[in-house]
Design a protein around this motif. Structure first.
Motif, PDB file in Angstrom:
ATOM      1  N   PHE A   1       0.760  -1.211  -0.073  1.00 24.23           N
ATOM      2  CA  PHE A   1      -0.502  -0.492  -0.160  1.00 24.23           C
ATOM      3  C   PHE A   1       1.079   0.884  -0.002  1.00 24.23           C
ATOM      4  N   VAL A   2       0.572   1.751  -1.233  1.00 25.47           N
ATOM      5  CA  VAL A   2       1.535   3.507  -0.624  1.00 25.47           C
ATOM      6  C   VAL A   2       0.183   4.915  -0.326  1.00 25.47           C
ATOM      7  N   GLY A   3       0.776   5.238   0.500  1.00 28.16           N
ATOM      8  CA  GLY A   3      -0.118   6.388   1.225  1.00 28.16           C
ATOM      9  C   GLY A   3       0.340   7.908   0.357  1.00 28.16           C
ATOM     10  N   THR A   4      -0.215   8.984  -0.345  1.00 27.38           N
ATOM     11  CA  THR A   4       0.601   9.781  -0.328  1.00 27.38           C
ATOM     12  C   THR A   4      -0.375  11.716   0.640  1.00 27.38           C
ATOM     13  N   ASN A   5       0.383  12.042   0.641  1.00 25.62           N
ATOM     14  CA  ASN A   5      -0.039  13.826   0.898  1.00 25.62           C
ATOM     15  C   ASN A   5       0.817  14.456   0.826  1.00 25.62           C
ATOM     16  N   SER A   6       0.913  16.140   1.334  1.00 26.05           N
ATOM     17  CA  SER A   6       1.726  16.899   0.936  1.00 26.05           C
ATOM     18  C   SER A   6       3.523  17.221   1.047  1.00 26.05           C
ATOM     19  N   THR A   7       3.131  16.287   2.408  1.00 29.74           N
ATOM     20  CA  THR A   7       4.876  15.747   3.353  1.00 29.74           C
ATOM     21  C   THR A   7       5.050  14.345   2.874  1.00 29.74           C
ATOM     22  N   VAL A   8       4.584  13.469   3.088  1.00 32.17           N
ATOM     23  CA  VAL A   8       4.653  12.191   3.013  1.00 32.17           C
ATOM     24  C   VAL A   8       4.533  10.974   2.077  1.00 32.17           C
ATOM     25  N   VAL A   9       5.617   9.964   1.589  1.00 30.11           N
ATOM     26  CA  VAL A   9       4.977   8.928   0.960  1.00 30.11           C
ATOM     27  C   VAL A   9       5.049   7.818   2.014  1.00 30.11           C
ATOM     28  N   ALA A  10       4.006   6.888   1.857  1.00 29.78           N
ATOM     29  CA  ALA A  10       3.826   5.841   3.197  1.00 29.78           C
ATOM     30  C   ALA A  10       4.006   4.859   2.158  1.00 29.78           C
ATOM     31  N   LYS A  11       4.789   4.040   2.688  1.00 26.63           N
ATOM     32  CA  LYS A  11       5.172   2.625   1.619  1.00 26.63           C
ATOM     33  C   LYS A  11       4.631   1.416   2.959  1.00 26.63           C
ATOM     34  N   ASP A  12       3.427   0.017   2.699  1.00 30.45           N
ATOM     35  CA  ASP A  12       3.924  -0.064   3.658  1.00 30.45           C
ATOM     36  C   ASP A  12       3.599  -1.771   2.891  1.00 30.45           C
ATOM     37  N   GLU A  13       4.442  -2.380   2.956  1.00 29.68           N
ATOM     38  CA  GLU A  13       4.497  -3.543   2.304  1.00 29.68           C
ATOM     39  C   GLU A  13       4.469  -4.756   3.041  1.00 29.68           C
ATOM     40  N   MET A  14       3.563  -6.290   3.731  1.00 32.08           N
ATOM     41  CA  MET A  14       3.520  -6.997   3.920  1.00 32.08           C
ATOM     42  C   MET A  14       4.335  -8.464   3.426  1.00 32.08           C
ATOM     43  N   LEU A  15       4.757  -8.914   3.625  1.00 28.12           N
ATOM     44  CA  LEU A  15       5.040 -10.863   3.205  1.00 28.12           C
ATOM     45  C   LEU A  15       5.225 -11.512   4.318  1.00 28.12           C
ATOM     46  N   PHE A  16       3.919 -12.300   3.919  1.00 26.52           N
ATOM     47  CA  PHE A  16       3.859 -13.381   4.570  1.00 26.52           C
ATOM     48  C   PHE A  16       4.084 -14.967   3.990  1.00 26.52           C
ATOM     49  N   GLU A  17       4.017 -16.305   5.169  1.00 27.26           N
ATOM     50  CA  GLU A  17       4.787 -16.669   4.477  1.00 27.26           C
ATOM     51  C   GLU A  17       4.000 -17.644   5.905  1.00 27.26           C
ATOM     52  N   ALA A  18       4.023 -19.307   5.046  1.00 21.75           N
ATOM     53  CA  ALA A  18       2.664 -19.361   5.449  1.00 21.75           C
ATOM     54  C   ALA A  18       3.678 -20.866   6.695  1.00 21.75           C
ATOM     55  N   ARG A  19       3.436 -20.467   7.939  1.00 25.92           N
ATOM     56  CA  ARG A  19       4.345 -22.124   8.468  1.00 25.92           C
ATOM     57  C   ARG A  19       3.756 -23.635   9.012  1.00 25.92           C
ATOM     58  N   SER A  20       4.724 -24.196   9.216  1.00 30.41           N
ATOM     59  CA  SER A  20       4.302 -25.471   8.991  1.00 30.41           C
ATOM     60  C   SER A  20       2.686 -26.313  10.594  1.00 30.41           C
ATOM     61  N   ALA A  21       2.873 -25.013  11.617  1.00 27.43           N
ATOM     62  CA  ALA A  21       2.522 -24.660  12.809  1.00 27.43           C
ATOM     63  C   ALA A  21       0.921 -24.540  12.088  1.00 27.43           C
ATOM     64  N   GLY A  22       0.586 -24.597  10.464  1.00 24.46           N
ATOM     65  CA  GLY A  22      -0.480 -23.707  10.717  1.00 24.46           C
ATOM     66  C   GLY A  22      -1.277 -22.361  10.294  1.00 24.46           C
ATOM     67  N   GLY A  23       0.096 -21.129  11.339  1.00 26.22           N
ATOM     68  CA  GLY A  23      -0.347 -19.886  11.209  1.00 26.22           C
ATOM     69  C   GLY A  23       0.337 -19.207  10.302  1.00 26.22           C
ATOM     70  N   THR A  24       0.759 -18.181  10.517  1.00 24.49           N
ATOM     71  CA  THR A  24       1.651 -17.211   9.534  1.00 24.49           C
ATOM     72  C   THR A  24       3.043 -16.062   9.407  1.00 24.49           C
ATOM     73  N   SER A  25       3.632 -15.966   9.088  1.00 24.39           N
ATOM     74  CA  SER A  25       5.056 -15.053   9.492  1.00 24.39           C
ATOM     75  C   SER A  25       4.385 -14.142   8.430  1.00 24.39           C
ATOM     76  N   LEU A  26       4.719 -13.241   9.736  1.00 18.60           N
ATOM     77  CA  LEU A  26       4.202 -12.141   8.854  1.00 18.60           C
ATOM     78  C   LEU A  26       5.535 -11.285   8.776  1.00 18.60           C
ATOM     79  N   THR A  27       6.103 -10.210   7.809  1.00 18.40           N
ATOM     80  CA  THR A  27       7.312  -9.431   7.686  1.00 18.40           C
ATOM     81  C   THR A  27       6.171  -8.094   7.082  1.00 18.40           C
TER      82      THR A  27
END
Length: 146
Positions: free
Chosen positions: A78-104
């Motif tokens: 996701f990229v957010g903008t206004n007159s003073t900032v550009v904000a970038k949110d990046e989410m990387l997902f990896e399935a865990r063997s135990a059934g959950g998810t690792s999120l970076t």
């Protein structure tokens, strides 16, 4: 530019975690800086979807226009903008063997104009905000799973 990154374990399958986080309007549930976030357009959540976000940072309210730039099975940007900032949110997902998810979760902030002068002084507060996101996000995803 300031970039903060957290690795977060989520007790939800990868598909559910992505489905929850692809709706940026849910940031009010897991981002303590978000006061209000509403979808601007309609239709499927796909690249190009947009939100109007109101956030509070360092005692000030700011408005950003966010856009879903990347929607892949294990990556959201996701990229957010206004007159003073550009904000970038990046989410990387990896399935865990135990059934959950690792999120970076990686958030980058590029300040523009006079706001650039404050960049060296903002890292500590942005790190604190990232810590708060890492604390709140697992319970928000778990609540969505219920």
């Amino acid at each position: 530019m300031i970039t903060v990154e957290r690795n977060i374990l989520l007790a939800a399958p990868l598909d559910s975690a992505v489905a929850y986080l692809e709706d940026f309007g849910r940031t009010v549930e897991w981002d303590p800086g978000t006061v209000h976030c509403v979808r601007v357009d309609e239709g499927a959540l796909r690249p190009g979807a947009t939100w109007h976000n109101t956030s509070r940072f360092r005692g000030r309210t700011t408005e950003l226009s966010y856009r879903l730039e990347v929607r892949e099975p294990a990556r959201l940007v996701f990229v957010g903008t206004n007159s003073t900032v550009v904000a970038k949110d990046e989410m990387l997902f990896e399935a865990r063997s135990a059934g959950g998810t690792s999120l970076t979760y990686r958030a980058s902030f590029l300040f523009k104009g006079l706001a650039r002068l404050a960049t060296p002084f903002l890292r500590t507060e942005l790190e604190r905000l990232a810590d708060a996101v890492a604390q709140r996000l697992p319970s928000a995803v778990a609540e969505y799973e219920r």
